[in-house]
Design an enzyme around this catalytic site. Sequence first.
Site, PDB file in Angstrom:
ATOM      1  N   ILE A  94       0.862  -1.187   0.000  1.00 41.21           N
ATOM      2  CA  ILE A  94       0.000   0.000   0.000  1.00 41.21           C
ATOM      3  C   ILE A  94       0.897   1.235   0.000  1.00 41.21           C
ATOM      4  O   ILE A  94       2.079   1.158   0.348  1.00 41.21           O
ATOM      5  CB  ILE A  94      -0.948   0.044   1.221  1.00 41.21           C
ATOM      6  CG1 ILE A  94      -0.170  -0.048   2.536  1.00 41.21           C
ATOM      7  CG2 ILE A  94      -1.994  -1.068   1.130  1.00 41.21           C
ATOM      8  CD1 ILE A  94      -1.012   0.236   3.768  1.00 41.21           C
ATOM      9  N   TYR A 155       6.042   5.165   2.995  1.00 40.04           N
ATOM     10  CA  TYR A 155       6.198   4.285   1.833  1.00 40.04           C
ATOM     11  C   TYR A 155       7.686   4.073   1.545  1.00 40.04           C
ATOM     12  O   TYR A 155       8.157   2.932   1.449  1.00 40.04           O
ATOM     13  CB  TYR A 155       5.486   4.906   0.627  1.00 40.04           C
ATOM     14  CG  TYR A 155       5.440   4.024  -0.590  1.00 40.04           C
ATOM     15  CD1 TYR A 155       4.689   2.855  -0.597  1.00 40.04           C
ATOM     16  CD2 TYR A 155       6.138   4.364  -1.750  1.00 40.04           C
ATOM     17  CE1 TYR A 155       4.636   2.045  -1.727  1.00 40.04           C
ATOM     18  CE2 TYR A 155       6.088   3.565  -2.872  1.00 40.04           C
ATOM     19  CZ  TYR A 155       5.336   2.403  -2.862  1.00 40.04           C
ATOM     20  OH  TYR A 155       5.294   1.603  -3.976  1.00 40.04           O
TER      21      TYR A 155
END
Length: 272
Positions: A94, A155
């Site tokens: 994700i 991320y």
Amino acid sequence: MKNTLENKVVVITGASSGIGEAMAFLYAAQGACVVLGARSTEKLQLIAGDIRAKGGRAVCCRVDVTDPAECRELIETAVRTFGGVDVLICNAGISMRALFDDVELDVLHRLMDVNFWGTVNCCKYALPYLQASRGSIVGISSVAGLHGLPGRTGYSASKYAMTGFLETLRIENLKKGLHVMIACPGFTASNVRFAALTADGTQQGETPRDEAKMMTPEQVARIVARGIRRRKRLCLMEAEGRATHFVKKFAPAFLDRMFYMVMAREPDSPLK
Ligand code: NDP
């Protein structure tokens, strides 16, 4: 060209969408036995059914990669059904979009849980089988795993963590014939930006970029297959990735400015 995926057992996490789905179809068409994991059971069943209808070999297993027991079950499904594991592709992932100033810490924990711990969990249970087969582990990282991407602290951190883990695993297994590859796609058209978490942890629900101008998941799947065949360490995909890898060595401060500029140009960029 020798097709090394033929008759190999390939476990793919995040196979219900995007890059994972494209790898499932392509590798099954190349003769692999594919084992598909993700949370969306219905989508997985449709994909596995479609592969079987075309004469391919596929099985699916519901897995939330943040849960070690479910990762163990994914690997055991591969072993029960096809007798082992030759390739593990840690692809489930994700993303996020928010400045660190604004983001809830839970968002960063969630990114690490799925992208980093999801990789660790699957590797833990697949490793004995991969050592036996002298197989491959592929971590689907990102250009954001080569250089920090502003607005994506969690991320980038999760992808760098994957690299640290996988590089170490490669060295620990140097004498055991295990192949470990870190693959770094650039922007690829998929659901990842729609599902990306915002500052408060809700999904973004839209993409800030032109998805039509990106690589396709099928292109990424083909490049990853070539990387596995060549037993590469690092799999770069396109100009952005190659340039990032090269420029970082010689002009990292210039690269900082380029990354800032590119991401500040996105509509509604948190950098403005
Ligand atoms: P998608 O959003 O289309 O696919 C993500 C996949 O991950 C889905 O199958 C999703 O399935 C699965 N997933 C998410 N959370 C979990 C979880 N907790 N447990 C199990 N599976 C999960 O995105 P992409 O195909 O683009 O992403 C695939 C990988 O590629 C990611 O690691 C991403 O970081 C990387 N990447 C993508 C780029 C891009 O621009 N698209 C660029 C660089 C790297 P489900 O929701 O059913 O669980």
